[in-house]
Design an enzyme around this catalytic site. Structure first.
Site, short mmCIF file in Angstrom:
data_model
loop_
_atom_site.label_atom_id
_atom_site.label_comp_id
_atom_site.label_asym_id
_atom_site.label_seq_id
_atom_site.Cartn_x
_atom_site.Cartn_y
_atom_site.Cartn_z
N LYS A 191 0.83 -1.20 0.00
CA LYS A 191 0.00 0.00 0.00
C LYS A 191 0.87 1.26 0.00
O LYS A 191 2.09 1.19 0.23
CB LYS A 191 -0.93 -0.05 1.22
CG LYS A 191 -1.93 -1.20 1.19
CD LYS A 191 -2.85 -1.18 2.41
CE LYS A 191 -3.88 -2.30 2.34
NZ LYS A 191 -4.84 -2.23 3.48
N TYR A 203 -12.16 -1.81 -3.76
CA TYR A 203 -12.69 -2.04 -2.40
C TYR A 203 -14.23 -1.96 -2.36
O TYR A 203 -14.79 -1.69 -1.31
CB TYR A 203 -12.09 -1.03 -1.42
CG TYR A 203 -10.75 -1.45 -0.86
CD1 TYR A 203 -10.60 -2.64 -0.14
CD2 TYR A 203 -9.62 -0.64 -1.01
CE1 TYR A 203 -9.38 -3.02 0.39
CE2 TYR A 203 -8.38 -1.01 -0.48
CZ TYR A 203 -8.28 -2.20 0.23
OH TYR A 203 -7.07 -2.58 0.77
N PHE A 235 -15.28 3.56 7.07
CA PHE A 235 -13.94 4.01 6.69
C PHE A 235 -13.71 3.99 5.17
O PHE A 235 -12.59 4.24 4.71
CB PHE A 235 -12.87 3.16 7.39
CG PHE A 235 -13.02 1.67 7.20
CD1 PHE A 235 -12.55 1.04 6.04
CD2 PHE A 235 -13.62 0.88 8.18
CE1 PHE A 235 -12.69 -0.32 5.86
CE2 PHE A 235 -13.76 -0.50 8.00
CZ PHE A 235 -13.29 -1.10 6.83
N ARG A 263 -1.88 -14.28 4.22
CA ARG A 263 -2.57 -13.62 5.34
C ARG A 263 -1.78 -13.81 6.63
O ARG A 263 -1.74 -12.92 7.48
CB ARG A 263 -3.99 -14.20 5.51
CG ARG A 263 -4.92 -14.00 4.32
CD ARG A 263 -5.44 -12.62 4.13
NE ARG A 263 -6.01 -12.04 5.33
CZ ARG A 263 -6.72 -10.90 5.34
NH1 ARG A 263 -6.94 -10.23 4.21
NH2 ARG A 263 -7.19 -10.40 6.45
N ASN A 283 -1.87 0.04 6.88
CA ASN A 283 -1.31 -1.21 7.40
C ASN A 283 -0.47 -1.97 6.36
O ASN A 283 -0.35 -3.18 6.39
CB ASN A 283 -2.42 -2.08 7.99
CG ASN A 283 -3.52 -2.40 6.99
OD1 ASN A 283 -3.40 -2.07 5.82
ND2 ASN A 283 -4.56 -3.05 7.45
N HIS A 335 -2.05 -5.44 1.49
CA HIS A 335 -3.35 -6.06 1.25
C HIS A 335 -3.11 -7.51 0.84
O HIS A 335 -2.13 -7.79 0.13
CB HIS A 335 -4.10 -5.35 0.12
CG HIS A 335 -5.28 -6.15 -0.35
ND1 HIS A 335 -6.51 -6.08 0.26
CD2 HIS A 335 -5.40 -7.08 -1.35
CE1 HIS A 335 -7.34 -6.93 -0.34
NE2 HIS A 335 -6.70 -7.55 -1.32
N GLU A 393 -9.67 -10.02 -7.67
CA GLU A 393 -8.61 -9.03 -7.45
C GLU A 393 -7.45 -9.20 -8.43
O GLU A 393 -6.89 -8.22 -8.92
CB GLU A 393 -8.11 -9.13 -6.00
CG GLU A 393 -9.18 -8.67 -5.01
CD GLU A 393 -8.80 -8.86 -3.55
OE1 GLU A 393 -7.70 -9.39 -3.26
OE2 GLU A 393 -9.60 -8.46 -2.69
P1 ADP Z 1 -7.80 -6.85 5.73
O1 ADP Z 1 -6.99 -5.91 4.87
O2 ADP Z 1 -6.99 -7.37 6.89
O3 ADP Z 1 -8.46 -7.96 4.94
P2 ADP Z 1 -10.44 -5.61 5.89
O4 ADP Z 1 -10.77 -6.35 4.63
O5 ADP Z 1 -11.38 -5.73 7.04
O6 ADP Z 1 -8.96 -5.99 6.41
O7 ADP Z 1 -10.33 -4.05 5.58
C1 ADP Z 1 -9.72 -3.60 4.39
C2 ADP Z 1 -8.80 -2.46 4.72
O8 ADP Z 1 -9.58 -1.36 5.22
C3 ADP Z 1 -7.78 -2.72 5.84
O9 ADP Z 1 -6.63 -3.42 5.41
C4 ADP Z 1 -7.46 -1.32 6.29
O10 ADP Z 1 -6.57 -0.66 5.38
C5 ADP Z 1 -8.83 -0.66 6.20
N1 ADP Z 1 -9.55 -0.75 7.47
C6 ADP Z 1 -10.10 -1.85 8.05
N2 ADP Z 1 -10.70 -1.56 9.21
C7 ADP Z 1 -10.55 -0.22 9.39
C8 ADP Z 1 -10.94 0.71 10.39
N3 ADP Z 1 -11.64 0.31 11.47
N4 ADP Z 1 -10.59 2.00 10.25
C9 ADP Z 1 -9.90 2.41 9.16
N5 ADP Z 1 -9.49 1.61 8.16
C10 ADP Z 1 -9.81 0.30 8.27
MG MG Z 2 -9.90 -7.82 3.44
#
Ligand code: ADP
Ligand code: MG
Length: 138
Positions: free
Chosen positions: A9, A49, A57, A85, A112, A115, A126
């Protein structure tokens, strides 16, 4: 053999850890079978997304994902989806296990660093979002 879609990212690119992140995939037995460095528009990020469009968010996430370059890759290996993961760690770096990418590099739950697809269906969607068949070599 399974394939999954991985993204470094914008925060990961800004932190200059592209090589370090890719190296973790390789050290864990995953192969990079397609790769590119690109920048998403806001609408590209919204399309990627789309499953999260009702989440609070969504606007902030798609701003973040389009603010700078990303590196997108297809990873291949046994159980590539689950393995990736595991290497990534939990969404929230405060909950991520020691030695995971998110534990070591993520700023917060949004920024974070990586992805990873979460199922065969999402991996299929994807991978096709970013790569055509000619761009993926086994
Ligand atoms: P992951 O990437 O671990 O699969 P999710 O699919 O739940 O997580 O969420 C997609 C992305 O959205 C996350 O990687 C993160 O960048 C963002 N995200 C998830 N939860 C939050 C939150 N509570 N606040 C802000 N951004 C979030
Ligand atoms: Mg996800």
């Amino acid at each position: 053999m399974e394939r999954t879609l991985s993204i470094i990212k914008p925060d990961g690119v800004e932190k200059n850890v592209i090589g370090e992140v890719l190296s973790r995939f390789e050290k864990n037995g995953l192969r990079v079978v397609a790769l590119k460095r690109i920048q998403l528009s806001k609408s590209d990020a919204e399309g990627f997304y789309a499953v999260h469009k009702e989440r609070p968010f969504f606007g902030s996430l798609t701003d973040f994902m389009s603010r700078g370059p990303i590196v997108v890759q297809v990873l291949e290996g046994d159980n590539a989806i689950a393995k990736n993961r595991e290497i990534m760690g939990a969404t929230n770096p405060e909950e991520a296990a020691e030695g995971t990418i998110r534990k070591d590099f993520a700023t917060n739950i949004e920024e974070n660093t990586v992805h990873g697809s979460d199922s065969p269906e999402s991996a299929d969607f994807e991978i096709k979002y970013f790569f055509n068949a000619l761009e993926i070599t086994g």
